[in-house]
Design an enzyme around this catalytic site. Structure first.
Site, mmCIF file in Angstrom:
data_model
loop_
_atom_site.group_PDB
_atom_site.id
_atom_site.type_symbol
_atom_site.label_atom_id
_atom_site.label_comp_id
_atom_site.label_asym_id
_atom_site.label_seq_id
_atom_site.Cartn_x
_atom_site.Cartn_y
_atom_site.Cartn_z
ATOM 1 N N LYS A 49 0.814 -1.211 0.000
ATOM 2 C CA LYS A 49 0.000 0.000 0.000
ATOM 3 C C LYS A 49 0.852 1.268 0.000
ATOM 4 O O LYS A 49 0.397 2.324 -0.415
ATOM 5 C CB LYS A 49 -0.971 -0.003 1.191
ATOM 6 C CG LYS A 49 -1.864 -1.246 1.271
ATOM 7 C CD LYS A 49 -2.526 -1.566 -0.043
ATOM 8 C CE LYS A 49 -3.419 -2.794 -0.082
ATOM 9 N NZ LYS A 49 -2.867 -4.062 0.365
ATOM 10 N N TYR A 263 -12.093 -14.988 2.510
ATOM 11 C CA TYR A 263 -11.181 -13.893 2.845
ATOM 12 C C TYR A 263 -10.865 -13.885 4.343
ATOM 13 O O TYR A 263 -11.778 -13.948 5.177
ATOM 14 C CB TYR A 263 -11.803 -12.533 2.454
ATOM 15 C CG TYR A 263 -10.907 -11.390 2.856
ATOM 16 C CD1 TYR A 263 -9.922 -10.929 2.000
ATOM 17 C CD2 TYR A 263 -11.012 -10.806 4.120
ATOM 18 C CE1 TYR A 263 -9.068 -9.900 2.385
ATOM 19 C CE2 TYR A 263 -10.155 -9.793 4.511
ATOM 20 C CZ TYR A 263 -9.188 -9.349 3.639
ATOM 21 O OH TYR A 263 -8.339 -8.352 4.028
ATOM 22 N N TYR A 289 -2.977 -12.621 2.622
ATOM 23 C CA TYR A 289 -2.650 -12.299 1.223
ATOM 24 C C TYR A 289 -1.425 -13.067 0.710
ATOM 25 O O TYR A 289 -1.544 -13.992 -0.090
ATOM 26 C CB TYR A 289 -2.370 -10.794 1.089
ATOM 27 C CG TYR A 289 -3.551 -9.911 1.333
ATOM 28 C CD1 TYR A 289 -4.475 -9.652 0.314
ATOM 29 C CD2 TYR A 289 -3.754 -9.302 2.566
ATOM 30 C CE1 TYR A 289 -5.564 -8.824 0.530
ATOM 31 C CE2 TYR A 289 -4.840 -8.466 2.788
ATOM 32 C CZ TYR A 289 -5.738 -8.234 1.768
ATOM 33 O OH TYR A 289 -6.805 -7.419 1.974
HETATM 34 C C1 PLP Z 1 -3.648 -5.347 0.050
HETATM 35 C C2 PLP Z 1 -2.698 -6.472 -0.011
HETATM 36 C C3 PLP Z 1 -2.577 -7.269 -1.163
HETATM 37 C C4 PLP Z 1 -3.481 -7.143 -2.348
HETATM 38 O O1 PLP Z 1 -3.220 -6.002 -3.116
HETATM 39 P P1 PLP Z 1 -4.421 -5.341 -3.924
HETATM 40 O O2 PLP Z 1 -3.804 -4.175 -4.579
HETATM 41 O O3 PLP Z 1 -5.461 -5.002 -2.906
HETATM 42 O O4 PLP Z 1 -4.926 -6.356 -4.888
HETATM 43 C C5 PLP Z 1 -1.624 -8.260 -1.183
HETATM 44 N N1 PLP Z 1 -0.819 -8.478 -0.116
HETATM 45 C C6 PLP Z 1 -0.918 -7.750 1.003
HETATM 46 C C7 PLP Z 1 -0.021 -8.087 2.137
HETATM 47 C C8 PLP Z 1 -1.841 -6.720 1.101
HETATM 48 O O5 PLP Z 1 -1.922 -6.008 2.236
#
Ligand code: PLP
Length: 336
Positions: A49, A263, A289
């Site tokens: 992010k 999720y 993720y």
């Molecule tokens: C938000 C996030 C993702 C996914 O990225 P997007 O841009 O939302 O598809 C992947 N890995 C981590 C650790 C994240 O925080």
């Protein structure tokens, strides 16, 4: 594409390292695995992010904002990184958390990213699963405006065309790194959620005519929905960059076979992938993720999906701070 045409603040630690996963590649056999360390972007423990926020926060400043509003799941890494940069910029940051898992344990609700959001001084509010979180943000923005504030709303995951510019930048950075060391990249693999990361990467690789294929491993939505979301955002990002139509629909590929129960619920394969990378390379993934994304990569390697000697780059999007919210998911031994 000329990213310098867009307002941007420079606070990420870039370039992030591109490293070989030597022991793991040897252990698994098949392709050469590499890792792009976007878990090391520097802000509040790092993560993907941060690249998006370089463009989003510059846009907030350009619009005269003094208050940030954003939203995410309870253990949102996006919320953590946003709360941190808002603190650094002297802005308030309201974080709206959607309770997507309903987990009652204390670690999940108060440790990990939640603890860090609070350390950064962000006021948190909790909403039940299924709440229209964008409507909730708009409601709060109206209240703040009535109180004389100038709020700026950042969508979940920072995923809009402005945020996706951060991953256009990552694609260009990775391409330069690979060219510098004569590494021919056959495929990039990463975890895909709110779509900004994959949309930015495919836009960057298409817009630079390098056309490196990207595989997004889904963490929430079914494949058709995920690919449609990514393609829509990539198309909008191309428009913003002045290269409309540069990304073709068939360049957006997701594999959503590693989500498990849903999720925020780590699957058996997620936990195995986290342990595997920790114990072969000393690198931490996360249970929501990157652990699912890496589980997908490892399974595809084991199934012979890649040719021997191919160079596969996993973009590590961060998230290990969430591990502390998921201690109970791991089967760790007692000791004395
Ligand atoms: C938000 C996030 C993702 C996914 O990225 P997007 O841009 O939302 O598809 C992947 N890995 C981590 C650790 C994240 O925080």
């Amino acid at each position: 594409m000329h990213l310098a045409r867009f307002p941007r603040l420079h606070f990420a630690h870039l370039d992030t390292p591109l490293e070989p996963l030597t022991r793991l590649s040897k252990q698994l056999g098949g392709p050469n695995l590499w890792i792009k360390r976007d878990d090391c972007t520097g802000l509040a423990g790092g993560g993907n992010k941060t690249r998006k926020l370089e463009f989003l926060m510059a846009d907030a400043v350009a619009q005269g904002a003094d208050t940030i509003i954003t939203q995410g799941a309870t253990q949102s890494n996006h919320a953590r990184q946003t709360a941190a940069i808002a603190a650094k910029m002297g802005m308030a940051c309201h974080v709206l958390l959607e309770d997507r898992t309903g987990a009652k344990d204390v670690d999940y609700n108060y440790n990990g990213n939640v603890m860090l959001d609070q350390l950064f001084g962000a006021p948190l509010s909790k909403y039940p699963a299924g709440t229209d979180m964008n409507a909730a943000m708009i409601g709060l923005a109206d209240e703040l405006r009535a109180a004389g504030k100038v709020p700026y709303m950042i969508p979940g995951g920072g995923s809009n065309p402005v945020g996706a510019l951060g991953y256009v930048n990552c694609a260009l950075e990775l391409l330069n790194q690979a060219n510098r060391i004569s590494l021919c990249i056959d495929r990039v693999v990463h975890a895909t959620g709110s779509a900004g990361t994959q949309a930015g990467l495919v836009t960057g690789f298409a817009g630079s005519n390098s056309l490196i294929p990207v595989l997004g491993v889904g963490v929430r939505a079914p494949r058709e929905v995920q690919e449609a979301n990514v393609f829509k955002l990539a198309s909008e990002t191309c428009e913003l960059l002045g290269i409309p139509g540069a990304v073709k629909r068939d360049q957006v590929v997701a594999n959503c076979d590693y989500i498990g129960e849903g999720y925020g619920f780590p699957a058996e394969s997620t936990l195995e992938a986290i342990e595997l990378l920790a114990r072969t390379e000393g690198i931490l993934l996360d249970p929501v993720y990157s652990g699912k994304g890496f589980a997908g990569l490892v399974d595809l390697v084991r199934r012979g999906h890649f040719r021997d000697g191919e160079n596969i780059v996993f973009v590590h999007t961060g998230g290990s701070q969430a591990l502390f919210g998921y201690r109970q998911a791991f089967n760790l031994p007692a000791y004395d």
